[in-house]
Design a protein around this motif. Structure first.
Motif, PDB file in Angstrom:
ATOM      1  N   PRO A  66       0.784  -1.155   0.036  1.00  0.00           N
ATOM      2  CA  PRO A  66       0.106   0.014  -0.025  1.00  0.00           C
ATOM      3  C   PRO A  66       0.730   1.188  -0.127  1.00  0.00           C
ATOM      4  CG  PRO A  66      -0.850  -1.560   1.475  1.00  0.00           C
ATOM      5  CD  PRO A  66       0.469  -2.236   1.117  1.00  0.00           C
ATOM      6  N   ALA A  67       0.422   2.308  -0.522  1.00  0.00           N
ATOM      7  CA  ALA A  67       1.214   3.537  -0.616  1.00  0.00           C
ATOM      8  C   ALA A  67       1.266   4.308   0.587  1.00  0.00           C
ATOM      9  CB  ALA A  67       0.266   4.526  -1.708  1.00  0.00           C
ATOM     10  N   ALA A  68       0.193   4.014   1.526  1.00  0.00           N
ATOM     11  CA  ALA A  68       0.510   4.400   2.885  1.00  0.00           C
ATOM     12  C   ALA A  68       1.579   3.931   3.674  1.00  0.00           C
ATOM     13  CB  ALA A  68      -0.870   4.333   3.708  1.00  0.00           C
ATOM     14  N   VAL A  69       2.307   2.794   3.187  1.00  0.00           N
ATOM     15  CA  VAL A  69       3.133   2.280   3.785  1.00  0.00           C
ATOM     16  C   VAL A  69       4.475   2.659   3.111  1.00  0.00           C
ATOM     17  CG1 VAL A  69       4.639   0.117   4.477  1.00  0.00           C
ATOM     18  CG2 VAL A  69       2.060   0.206   4.584  1.00  0.00           C
ATOM     19  N   ALA A  70       4.842   2.591   1.941  1.00  0.00           N
ATOM     20  CA  ALA A  70       5.685   3.091   1.057  1.00  0.00           C
ATOM     21  C   ALA A  70       5.375   3.584  -0.326  1.00  0.00           C
ATOM     22  CB  ALA A  70       6.898   1.884   0.761  1.00  0.00           C
ATOM     23  N   ALA A  71       5.594   4.701  -0.567  1.00  0.00           N
ATOM     24  CA  ALA A  71       5.241   5.180  -1.999  1.00  0.00           C
ATOM     25  C   ALA A  71       5.974   4.631  -2.909  1.00  0.00           C
ATOM     26  CB  ALA A  71       5.415   6.517  -2.089  1.00  0.00           C
ATOM     27  N   PRO A  72       5.371   4.292  -4.348  1.00  0.00           N
ATOM     28  CA  PRO A  72       5.735   4.072  -5.431  1.00  0.00           C
ATOM     29  C   PRO A  72       7.187   4.562  -5.749  1.00  0.00           C
ATOM     30  CG  PRO A  72       3.649   3.992  -5.656  1.00  0.00           C
ATOM     31  CD  PRO A  72       3.993   4.693  -4.466  1.00  0.00           C
ATOM     32  N   GLY A  73       8.623   3.748  -5.963  1.00  0.00           N
ATOM     33  CA  GLY A  73       9.674   4.262  -6.470  1.00  0.00           C
ATOM     34  C   GLY A  73      10.582   4.520  -5.224  1.00  0.00           C
ATOM     35  N   THR A  74      10.015   4.609  -3.834  1.00  0.00           N
ATOM     36  CA  THR A  74      10.953   4.973  -2.572  1.00  0.00           C
ATOM     37  C   THR A  74      11.533   3.470  -2.296  1.00  0.00           C
ATOM     38  OG1 THR A  74       8.895   4.449  -1.189  1.00  0.00           O
ATOM     39  CG2 THR A  74       9.189   6.528  -2.148  1.00  0.00           C
ATOM     40  N   ARG A  75      12.726   3.739  -1.297  1.00  0.00           N
ATOM     41  CA  ARG A  75      13.398   2.491  -0.608  1.00  0.00           C
ATOM     42  C   ARG A  75      12.475   1.984   0.762  1.00  0.00           C
ATOM     43  NH1 ARG A  75      19.359   2.904   1.333  1.00  0.00           N
ATOM     44  NH2 ARG A  75      19.838   0.583   1.624  1.00  0.00           N
ATOM     45  N   LEU A  76      12.394   0.664   0.284  1.00  0.00           N
ATOM     46  CA  LEU A  76      11.667   0.050   1.653  1.00  0.00           C
ATOM     47  C   LEU A  76      12.328  -0.005   2.847  1.00  0.00           C
ATOM     48  CD1 LEU A  76      10.085  -3.082   0.152  1.00  0.00           C
ATOM     49  CD2 LEU A  76       8.873  -1.152   0.776  1.00  0.00           C
ATOM     50  N   PHE A  77      11.556   0.172   3.889  1.00  0.00           N
ATOM     51  CA  PHE A  77      12.296  -0.105   5.176  1.00  0.00           C
ATOM     52  C   PHE A  77      12.968  -1.365   5.499  1.00  0.00           C
ATOM     53  CE2 PHE A  77      11.275  -1.843   9.729  1.00  0.00           C
ATOM     54  CZ  PHE A  77      12.324  -0.901  10.132  1.00  0.00           C
ATOM     55  N   PRO A  78      14.260  -1.485   5.839  1.00  0.00           N
ATOM     56  CA  PRO A  78      15.252  -2.608   5.729  1.00  0.00           C
ATOM     57  C   PRO A  78      14.347  -3.752   6.461  1.00  0.00           C
ATOM     58  CG  PRO A  78      16.340  -0.622   6.586  1.00  0.00           C
ATOM     59  CD  PRO A  78      14.947  -0.233   6.420  1.00  0.00           C
ATOM     60  N   GLY A  79      13.527  -3.687   7.584  1.00  0.00           N
ATOM     61  CA  GLY A  79      12.853  -4.747   8.035  1.00  0.00           C
ATOM     62  C   GLY A  79      11.914  -5.245   7.361  1.00  0.00           C
ATOM     63  N   HIS A 131      11.714  -5.039   3.960  1.00  0.00           N
ATOM     64  CA  HIS A 131      12.552  -5.627   2.818  1.00  0.00           C
ATOM     65  C   HIS A 131      13.125  -7.120   3.270  1.00  0.00           C
ATOM     66  CE1 HIS A 131      15.586  -6.188  -0.091  1.00  0.00           C
ATOM     67  NE2 HIS A 131      15.545  -5.321  -0.883  1.00  0.00           N
ATOM     68  N   ARG A 132      13.595  -7.194   4.262  1.00  0.00           N
ATOM     69  CA  ARG A 132      13.999  -8.336   4.658  1.00  0.00           C
ATOM     70  C   ARG A 132      12.941  -9.711   5.024  1.00  0.00           C
ATOM     71  NH1 ARG A 132      15.700  -6.883   9.267  1.00  0.00           N
ATOM     72  NH2 ARG A 132      17.642  -5.968   8.580  1.00  0.00           N
ATOM     73  N   ALA A 133      11.793  -9.031   5.434  1.00  0.00           N
ATOM     74  CA  ALA A 133      10.711  -9.968   5.560  1.00  0.00           C
ATOM     75  C   ALA A 133      10.199 -10.516   4.281  1.00  0.00           C
ATOM     76  CB  ALA A 133       9.459  -9.110   6.361  1.00  0.00           C
ATOM     77  N   ILE A 134       9.979  -9.618   3.243  1.00  0.00           N
ATOM     78  CA  ILE A 134       9.599  -9.932   1.945  1.00  0.00           C
ATOM     79  C   ILE A 134      10.356 -10.992   1.138  1.00  0.00           C
ATOM     80  CG2 ILE A 134       8.980  -9.333  -0.380  1.00  0.00           C
ATOM     81  CD1 ILE A 134       8.127  -6.690   0.757  1.00  0.00           C
ATOM     82  N   ASN A 135      11.700 -10.841   1.393  1.00  0.00           N
ATOM     83  CA  ASN A 135      12.898 -11.915   1.114  1.00  0.00           C
ATOM     84  C   ASN A 135      12.800 -13.062   1.686  1.00  0.00           C
ATOM     85  OD1 ASN A 135      14.131 -10.517  -1.311  1.00  0.00           O
ATOM     86  ND2 ASN A 135      15.635  -9.239   0.072  1.00  0.00           N
ATOM     87  N   ASN A 172       5.546   0.634   8.701  1.00  0.00           N
ATOM     88  CA  ASN A 172       6.695  -0.343   8.043  1.00  0.00           C
ATOM     89  C   ASN A 172       6.681  -1.446   9.157  1.00  0.00           C
ATOM     90  OD1 ASN A 172       7.912   0.919   5.519  1.00  0.00           O
ATOM     91  ND2 ASN A 172       7.475   2.654   6.973  1.00  0.00           N
ATOM     92  N   SER A 173       7.010  -1.152  10.282  1.00  0.00           N
ATOM     93  CA  SER A 173       7.325  -2.186  11.276  1.00  0.00           C
ATOM     94  C   SER A 173       6.223  -3.302  11.479  1.00  0.00           C
ATOM     95  CB  SER A 173       7.919  -1.587  12.397  1.00  0.00           C
ATOM     96  OG  SER A 173       7.127  -0.707  13.280  1.00  0.00           O
ATOM     97  N   TRP A 174       5.254  -2.566  11.729  1.00  0.00           N
ATOM     98  CA  TRP A 174       3.798  -3.452  11.944  1.00  0.00           C
ATOM     99  C   TRP A 174       3.918  -4.403  10.654  1.00  0.00           C
ATOM    100  CZ3 TRP A 174      -0.597  -4.506   9.580  1.00  0.00           C
ATOM    101  CH2 TRP A 174      -1.712  -5.183  10.266  1.00  0.00           C
ATOM    102  N   LEU A 175       3.970  -3.802   9.470  1.00  0.00           N
ATOM    103  CA  LEU A 175       3.510  -4.779   8.233  1.00  0.00           C
ATOM    104  C   LEU A 175       4.647  -5.873   8.238  1.00  0.00           C
ATOM    105  CD1 LEU A 175       1.868  -5.609   5.924  1.00  0.00           C
ATOM    106  CD2 LEU A 175       3.132  -3.788   4.671  1.00  0.00           C
ATOM    107  N   ALA A 176       5.999  -5.511   8.488  1.00  0.00           N
ATOM    108  CA  ALA A 176       6.996  -6.595   8.534  1.00  0.00           C
ATOM    109  C   ALA A 176       6.608  -7.603   9.641  1.00  0.00           C
ATOM    110  CB  ALA A 176       8.400  -5.904   8.760  1.00  0.00           C
ATOM    111  N   ALA A 177       6.237  -7.121  10.817  1.00  0.00           N
ATOM    112  CA  ALA A 177       5.986  -8.126  11.821  1.00  0.00           C
ATOM    113  C   ALA A 177       4.665  -9.258  11.485  1.00  0.00           C
ATOM    114  CB  ALA A 177       5.784  -7.458  13.298  1.00  0.00           C
ATOM    115  N   ALA A 178       3.773  -8.525  11.071  1.00  0.00           N
ATOM    116  CA  ALA A 178       2.667  -9.155  10.474  1.00  0.00           C
ATOM    117  C   ALA A 178       2.659 -10.277   9.610  1.00  0.00           C
ATOM    118  CB  ALA A 178       1.251  -8.036  10.212  1.00  0.00           C
ATOM    119  N   LEU A 179       3.453  -9.686   8.313  1.00  0.00           N
ATOM    120  CA  LEU A 179       3.916 -10.823   7.354  1.00  0.00           C
ATOM    121  C   LEU A 179       4.463 -11.809   7.916  1.00  0.00           C
ATOM    122  CD1 LEU A 179       5.131  -8.444   4.346  1.00  0.00           C
ATOM    123  CD2 LEU A 179       3.213  -9.739   4.510  1.00  0.00           C
ATOM    124  N   LEU A 180       5.488 -11.983   8.866  1.00  0.00           N
ATOM    125  CA  LEU A 180       6.177 -12.919   9.576  1.00  0.00           C
ATOM    126  C   LEU A 180       5.387 -13.532  10.553  1.00  0.00           C
ATOM    127  CD1 LEU A 180       9.814 -11.390   9.772  1.00  0.00           C
ATOM    128  CD2 LEU A 180       8.871 -13.084   7.940  1.00  0.00           C
TER     129      LEU A 180
END
Length: 488
Positions: A271-284, A286-290, A359-367
């Protein structure tokens, strides 16, 4: 190592003097980006700051007393825990004021701290520091410096071989060349040829300048310099001792992690509310998606479609966008600037469910994984069929919900029955009061007063109660009287 703490220690920290600044820089240069986890032994600090180990310890305690640093009791790093317990140094936290950073820098630092499970930096946690104490004045300030005897300079150096040589003053600095040469007259001795005379001049110039005119004169010149001027040939300075092997484990340097296949597809679904298109993701994040796409210890590999489905279920299914809004209130302690109440989780179901960092909430929710089987994706085993553990847990939840519904229905029926019984008892009480009042008025009109009135009213009401018995009052739930009433 981060640049912010070093810049603060070098230019902005209210230190007492240069010695204290050197110790503070040597301490924070090995810390984290926010000033935490600064640990070095006093011996190492002394080597880096060129002071004694006792001085390093005393200066650290003085800075602690003034609030520049404090002993860190939480967020222990793995590198510190890897040190043998008897050799662990004190962990210091550099108290860099929150107002020293800009708003953008502080927001970035708090995002990184949230990813590490640390509380955000606020002016309450990192207050402003007092100015540096005044520097101690010298005891001999204002008194004249005593004069020292200046040794007289040597008038010159005589060339080897006698009196017919170069007459030039010998410089005191070995790095400077000769200021000038007086060309001598040709030697009166017939045995000295011009070439020999020139060689003598060259010898005199080389030796007077501290150099070597010929290759075979280097040893002699070095010996003369060492004896006369205290050069390196006569120096007995001991070499510094080699540093002992550090007890810390060697640092493992790794390359930046590559993006897994399908990362861009998942990135486009964020969602754009988490990270706008073209911007760098929060490291946590980014790591969760990988980890989900490429697999990790305890996390099976998932397809991009499965990760996107999980992301949508977590974000939209749990109403995360509304919970992250500034006007959302998850508890009574929520304000527009934030909330410091404990978060809602399984151990604290009454906590605040406001999302402080998307960012941190979505990273924790994904994992997050409800099922004990890491390969379960919302009731379906990746690459297999239905998850048996989730099915059993769903049956158990339905049974619990059914039992709870039946208990609630019984309780509601019991409440209604008690209300009905209580209504009958209240109606009888009102009728009794009305009959008592009616009969009193009748006797009053007949001229009966006083004790006789009360006696006749009592007799009349006893007969009325025999004809209209009092209904049973509702008993307390679970009590013996209530059970007897229910059985009756």
């Amino acid at each position: 190592m981060s640049l912010y703490p070093i810049l603060w220690a070098a230019d902005h920290a209210p230190v007492r003097d240069a010695e204290e600044r050197a110790i503070l820089i040597a301490l924070v240069i090995k810390g984290d980006f926010d000033g935490c986890n600064c640990f070095r032994s006093y011996k190492t600090l002394a080597e880096k700051a060129r002071v004694d180990a006792k001085t390093a310890g005393r200066r650290c305690r003085e800075m602690e007393a003034r609030g520049l640093i404090k002993r860190q009791e939480e967020y222990r790093s793995k590198a510190w825990l890897a040190i043998p317990e008897e050799q662990r140094p004190v962990i210091w936290e550099a108290m860099i004021p929150a107002e020293w950073w800009s708003a953008a820098q502080l927001a970035d630092i708090n995002d990184q701290r949230a990813g590490l499970g640390r509380s955000p930096l606020t002016p309450k946690i990192r207050p402003a520091l007092a100015p540096a104490p005044p520097k101690k004045t010298r005891t001999d300030k204002g008194s004249k410096r005593p004069k020292k005897d200046v040794p007289s300079e040597a008038p010159g150096t005589t060339s080897p071989g006698g009196g017919q040589g170069t007459d030039s003053p010998h410089p005191q600095d070995y790095k400077s060349g000769p200021p000038g040469l007086v060309v001598p007259q040709p030697s009166e001795s017939p045995s000295e040829s011009p070439s020999e005379n020139n060689r003598a001049v060259a010898d005199a110039v080389g030796k007077s300048a501290g150099g070597c005119a010929r290759a075979d004169e280097c040893d002699a010149a070095a010996d003369e310099t060492g004896k006369a001027e205290g050069g390196s040939a006569a120096s007995g300075t001991a070499l510094p001792t080699q540093r002992k092997k550090s007890p810390r484990p060697p640092t493992t340097k790794t390359r930046p992690r590559k993006e897994s296949t399908g990362f861009e597809m998942v990135r486009a679904a964020i969602p754009a509310a988490v990270a706008a298109p073209g911007t760098r993701l929060f490291p946590g994040l980014h790591r969760a998606i990988n980890d989900l796409l490429g697999g990790a210890p305890g996390i099976p590999r998932r397809t991009p479609e499965q990760v996107i489905a999980r992301l949508n279920r977590r974000w939209y299914g749990e109403n995360a966008e509304d919970r992250a809004a500034a006007d959302y209130r998850g508890c009574e302690r929520c304000t527009a600037s934030g909330c410091e109440a404990p978060r809602r989780d399984l151990e604290n179901p009454d906590g605040c469910d406001r999302i402080r960092n998307r960012n941190s909430w979505l990273a924790a929710a994904l994992l997050a994984q409800d099922c004990s089987d890491p390969g379960c994706e919302d009731g379906q085993i990746i690459g297999g069929g239905e998850c048996r553990a989730c099915r059993d847990r769903a049956v158990e939840r339905r049974e619990i919900a059914r039992s709870a519904a039946e208990a609630a229905a019984r309780w509601e029926a019991e409440i209604k029955a008690r209300q009905a019984v209580q209504g009958v008892a209240d109606a009888w009480t009102r009728r009794e009061a009305a009959e008592t009042d009616r009969y009193r008025r009748v006797l009053g009109e007949a001229g009966v007063w006083g004790t006789k009135l009360d006696h006749q009213v009592g007799q009349h009401m006893d007969g009325w109660r025999e004809k209209n018995p009092r209904p049973a009052a509702p008993a307390a739930r679970g009590g013996r009287e209530g059970q007897a009433a229910v059985g009756a």
